[in-house]
Design a protein around this motif. Structure first.
Motif, mmCIF file in Angstrom:
data_model
loop_
_atom_site.group_PDB
_atom_site.id
_atom_site.type_symbol
_atom_site.label_atom_id
_atom_site.label_comp_id
_atom_site.label_asym_id
_atom_site.label_seq_id
_atom_site.Cartn_x
_atom_site.Cartn_y
_atom_site.Cartn_z
ATOM 1 N N PRO A 199 14.484 -39.385 -17.996
ATOM 2 C CA PRO A 199 13.954 -38.822 -16.757
ATOM 3 C C PRO A 199 15.032 -38.645 -15.687
ATOM 4 O O PRO A 199 15.861 -39.526 -15.470
ATOM 5 N N GLN A 218 9.704 -45.266 -18.739
ATOM 6 C CA GLN A 218 9.220 -44.874 -17.425
ATOM 7 C C GLN A 218 10.362 -45.001 -16.430
ATOM 8 O O GLN A 218 11.256 -45.833 -16.587
ATOM 9 N N VAL A 277 9.070 -32.530 -9.316
ATOM 10 C CA VAL A 277 8.780 -33.970 -9.270
ATOM 11 C C VAL A 277 9.699 -34.789 -10.159
ATOM 12 O O VAL A 277 9.740 -36.019 -10.045
ATOM 13 N N GLY A 278 10.447 -34.142 -11.049
ATOM 14 C CA GLY A 278 11.338 -34.873 -11.941
ATOM 15 C C GLY A 278 10.757 -34.984 -13.338
ATOM 16 O O GLY A 278 9.573 -34.768 -13.570
ATOM 17 N N GLY A 279 11.611 -35.302 -14.280
ATOM 18 C CA GLY A 279 11.170 -35.441 -15.663
ATOM 19 C C GLY A 279 12.333 -35.269 -16.609
ATOM 20 O O GLY A 279 13.493 -35.460 -16.249
ATOM 21 N N GLU A 326 11.028 -44.651 -12.007
ATOM 22 C CA GLU A 326 10.447 -44.458 -10.673
ATOM 23 C C GLU A 326 11.554 -44.030 -9.720
ATOM 24 O O GLU A 326 12.636 -44.626 -9.684
ATOM 25 N N VAL A 382 8.223 -29.956 -13.344
ATOM 26 C CA VAL A 382 9.271 -30.917 -13.678
ATOM 27 C C VAL A 382 10.445 -30.785 -12.716
ATOM 28 O O VAL A 382 11.044 -31.776 -12.291
ATOM 29 N N ILE A 390 7.571 -41.443 -6.802
ATOM 30 C CA ILE A 390 7.069 -40.714 -7.967
ATOM 31 C C ILE A 390 7.455 -41.497 -9.216
ATOM 32 O O ILE A 390 8.601 -41.916 -9.370
ATOM 33 N N ARG A 391 6.488 -41.723 -10.071
ATOM 34 C CA ARG A 391 6.737 -42.418 -11.335
ATOM 35 C C ARG A 391 6.628 -41.396 -12.463
ATOM 36 O O ARG A 391 5.587 -40.767 -12.658
ATOM 37 N N VAL A 392 7.722 -41.232 -13.180
ATOM 38 C CA VAL A 392 7.779 -40.307 -14.311
ATOM 39 C C VAL A 392 7.585 -41.115 -15.578
ATOM 40 O O VAL A 392 8.398 -42.000 -15.897
ATOM 41 N N SER A 393 6.510 -40.843 -16.295
ATOM 42 C CA SER A 393 6.176 -41.607 -17.510
ATOM 43 C C SER A 393 6.387 -40.732 -18.731
ATOM 44 O O SER A 393 5.899 -39.593 -18.791
ATOM 45 N N ARG A 394 7.117 -41.257 -19.686
ATOM 46 C CA ARG A 394 7.334 -40.597 -20.963
ATOM 47 C C ARG A 394 6.992 -41.582 -22.067
ATOM 48 O O ARG A 394 6.813 -42.777 -21.824
#
Length: 510
Positions: free
Chosen positions: A295, A341, A289-291, A343, A286, A333-337
Motif C-alpha cells: 500500500p 494493512q 485514498v491510496g492502495g 494506515e 486508489v 485512512i486504512r488501506v486493507s489488502r
C-alpha cells in the motif's frame, strides 16, 4: 565468522518496522538464496550486491553457499533499501569487517553496480521510528535520503556515498585526505519550518463573499465548495488558501514530510510548506485514498496538514468521491489488502470547485444557460447527499463584470487575512485544544457556547431546510469559527445566520 546480523527498517504504511538482515555462509554448492517475504526488487539485490562488492575492490565469497534471511518472515519487504545491509552482512560473515561496530548502526540504501549508494523512500519515517527508541542507533543513509532524515530533532544520521566508505569506517581506517567527504555526520536541522507563502489573495478582485468564506475555512479548518461559472476565480481562490493557514508546527511539518518521503515526493527546499495537492478529475479511487501492493499513500495523505483541491468536482468518478467520506470525518485512512494493512494520516482541508450546470452558465448575468432542468439535476446529482453533508461551506462565486476585473482595486492581501486567521485559531486552541472542525459530541456543546437565541435560530433553520444531525453540527462549528474571528466568547444569532447561508448555495441553481 559464518553468521552476521545487520539492522535495517522496512516500511509498513507510515511505520518503519525493525528488520534483522541475517547472513549465513556455509560450504556446499555455490548459491545465493534470499528469504523472508521479499518482493521482486528485493530479490534482485543479489545481482546488485554481487557486482557492487566486486567493483568496490572487496571479495565476494563466490565459492560458498550464501543464505540471507530478512526477519521477521511475515513482514513484507520491498524496494532496494536492503542492498546495503545485505552487502555489509556478507562482508561481516566472510570476516572482511568486524561485527561489533556494525551492530551500532541501522543501514538502508540501494547499491549501484559500481558500489555507489542511491536514495531510498521513507527516510523520514525511519528516522522518526528510531527517535522513539530508548537507545537510538546511528542511521546510515545515502545522499538525498540522509538530508531528509536529519530533519528529525535528535536524530543520529550519517551520509555515506559509497559502499567502500561504509566499509572503511567499520574497519576504523583513517579518513582519506583531504577529508572524509564519503562519510559525514549530519547535524539535525535547527529552526522552525518556513512561513507560509504562495500566491497573494490580493490578486483576487471582488468576490467579497467567497473571500470571507475562504477566511472562515482557514480559521476553522473547514472544507469548502466553490460553485460558479467558468473563469469566475474559483481556482485562484483555492490556490491562495494555503497562504492563509497558520505556519506549520515542527511535528506537523515532519508528518507531512514523512508522507511525501514515503511516496518519493519530498523536496527539502519546500520543508515546512503546507502541501497543496490538485489531482486531475480522471484520478481513480486508489490514486485519491491510496492502495496498491504494498500500500502507498494517495492524494489525501499527501495533502496531510495541507490543502486538497478537487477542481471540476462532479467529473470525478462517483466511487472515488465516496471514498473521501470517512477520511473527511476521521482524518485517517486504512488501506486493507489480503496480505497486509496500512494506515496513513489524512488530516487535509478539502477545497472543491464546480460549475452550477453542465454548460456552466446557469445564473450568469449575461450569458444564457442552455441546460434543461433535467440536465442540471443529473449534473448536480453526481454529488451524493452524504458527501455534500460533510462539506462545511458551500459558496457561490459569481462572474464579475470586466470593468471590475480591469479597473477594480486589489483586495486585502494574504498577510492581513492570515493575522486574523492565526488569532482565531489560537483562541480556539486555548479554549478547547483543537481546531473547530474537530469539535464533536459533548465537546461541541461545551465549547460552542451558543446563546439561546442562536440555538433557536439554528433549530428553526435545520427544521425548515431538513438538515441531518451532521449538517446541523457542522453549521454550529462554522458559527463558532465566525465568532472566533469576531472575538466573541459566545456564539450569537448573527454568527449562526451567516453560517446558515454557507450551506444553501446549490439550492439557488437547482
Amino acid at each position: 565468522m559464518a553468521l552476521a546480523h545487520v539492522h535495517s527498517r522496512a516500511l509498513q504504511g507510515l511505520a518503519a518496522r525493525p528488520v534483522s538482515v541475517e547472513v549465513h555462509l556455509a560450504n556446499g554448492l555455490p548459491s545465493f538464496t534470499l528469504v523472508g517475504l521479499a518482493d521482486t526488487e528485493v530479490k534482485e539485490a543479489r545481482e546488485r550486491v554481487r557486482a557492487a562488492i566486486a567493483n568496490s575492490g572487496l571479495e565476494f565469497p563466490h565459492s560458498q553457499r550464501i543464505t540471507v534471511n530478512l526477519a521477521p518472515a511475515d513482514l513484507p519487504k520491498d524496494s532496494g533499501r536492503f542492498d546495503l545491509p545485505i552487502a555489509l552482512g556478507i562482508l561481516a560473515a566472510s570476516g572482511q569487517i568486524e561485527a561489533e561496530p556494525l551492530a551500532r548502526g541501522v543501514y538502508a540504501g540501494e547499491l549501484s553496480l559500481g558500489g555507489e549508494l542511491r536514495p531510498v523512500r521513507g527516510a523520514l519515517a525511519m528516522a522518526l521510528a528510531l527517535a522513539q527508541d530508548a537507545a537510538p542507533r546511528t542511521l546510515v543513509l545515502p545522499p538525498g535520503s540522509a538530508e531528509e532524515a536529519a530533519l528529525v530533532p535528535g536524530a543520529h544520521v550519517v551520509r555515506a556515498r559509497h559502499l567502500i566508505d561504509v566499509v572503511a569506517r567499520l574497519r576504523r581506517e583513517p579518513p582519506a585526505p583531504p577529508d572524509d567527504a564519503g562519510w559525514a555526520r549530519l547535524e539535525p536541522r535547527d529552526g522552525a519550518p518556513a512561513p507560509p507563502g504562495g500566491p497573494d489573495l490580493a490578486d483576487v478582485k471582488g468576490q467579497v463573499a467567497a473571500r470571507r468564506a475562504l477566511e472562515i475555512a482557514a480559521a476553522g479548518g473547514h472544507s469548502l465548495l466553490l460553485v460558479g461559472p467558468p473563469g469566475a476565480g474559483k481556482s485562484m481562490l483555492a490556490q491562495r488558501l494555503g497562504g492563509l493557514l497558520p505556519p506549520m508546527a515542527t511535528d506537523e511539518a515532519l508528518q507531512a514530510a514523512a508522507v511525501a518521503s514515503l511516496a518519493g515526493r519530498f523536496d527539502p527546499a519546500r520543508w515546512g510548506e503546507r502541501p497543496f495537492c490538485a489531482p486531475h478529475h480522471s484520478a481513480s479511487a486508489v490514486a485519491l485514498v491510496g492502495g496498491g501492493s504494498p500500500p502507498r499513500p494517495g492524494e489525501i495523505s499527501l495533502a496531510h496538514q495541507g490543502v486538497l483541491f478537487l477542481d471540476e468536482l462532479p467529473e470525478f468518478a462517483r466511487h472515488a468521491l465516496e471514498a473521501l467520506r470517512e477520511p473527511l470525518e476521521t482524518g485517517r485512512i486504512r488501506v486493507s489488502r489480503a496480505a497486509q494493512q496500512a494506515e496513513f494520516p489524512a488530516r487535509f482541508q478539502l477545497v472543491a470547485a464546480m460549475n452550477p450546470c453542465p454548460c456552466g452558465y446557469r445564473g450568469h448575468p449575461v450569458r444564457a444557460c442552455r441546460c434543461t432542468p433535467e440536465q442540471v439535476q443529473r449534473y448536480q446529482g453526481r454529488l451524493s447527499g452524504p458527501l455534500l453533508d460533510r462539506i462545511d461551506l458551500q459558496v457561490e462565486v459569481p462572474a464579475l463584470p470586466s470593468e471590475q476585473l480591469l479597473q477594480g482595486p486589489p483586495g486585502e492581501g494574504s498577510a492581513g487575512v492570515r493575522s486574523r486567521v492565526v488569532a482565531a485559531r489560537e483562541r480556539a486552541l486555548r479554549r478547547q485544544g483543537l481546531p473547530n472542525r474537530a469539535l464533536a459530541g459533548g465537546a461541541l456543546e461545551e465549547h460552542a457556547r451558543a446563546e439561546p437565541a442562536a440555538l433557536k435560530f439554528l433549530h428553526a433553520a435545520a427544521v425548515r431546510l431538513a438538515w441531518s444531525g451532521r449538517g446541523t453540527h457542522r453549521a454550529l462549528r462554522v458559527a463558532r469559527t465566525i465568532a472566533d474571528l469576531a472575538g466573541h466568547e459566545r456564539v450569537v444569532a448573527a454568527d449562526v445566520a451567516e453560517a446558515v447561508q454557507y450551506r444553501r448555495v446549490l439550492e439557488a441553481f437547482a
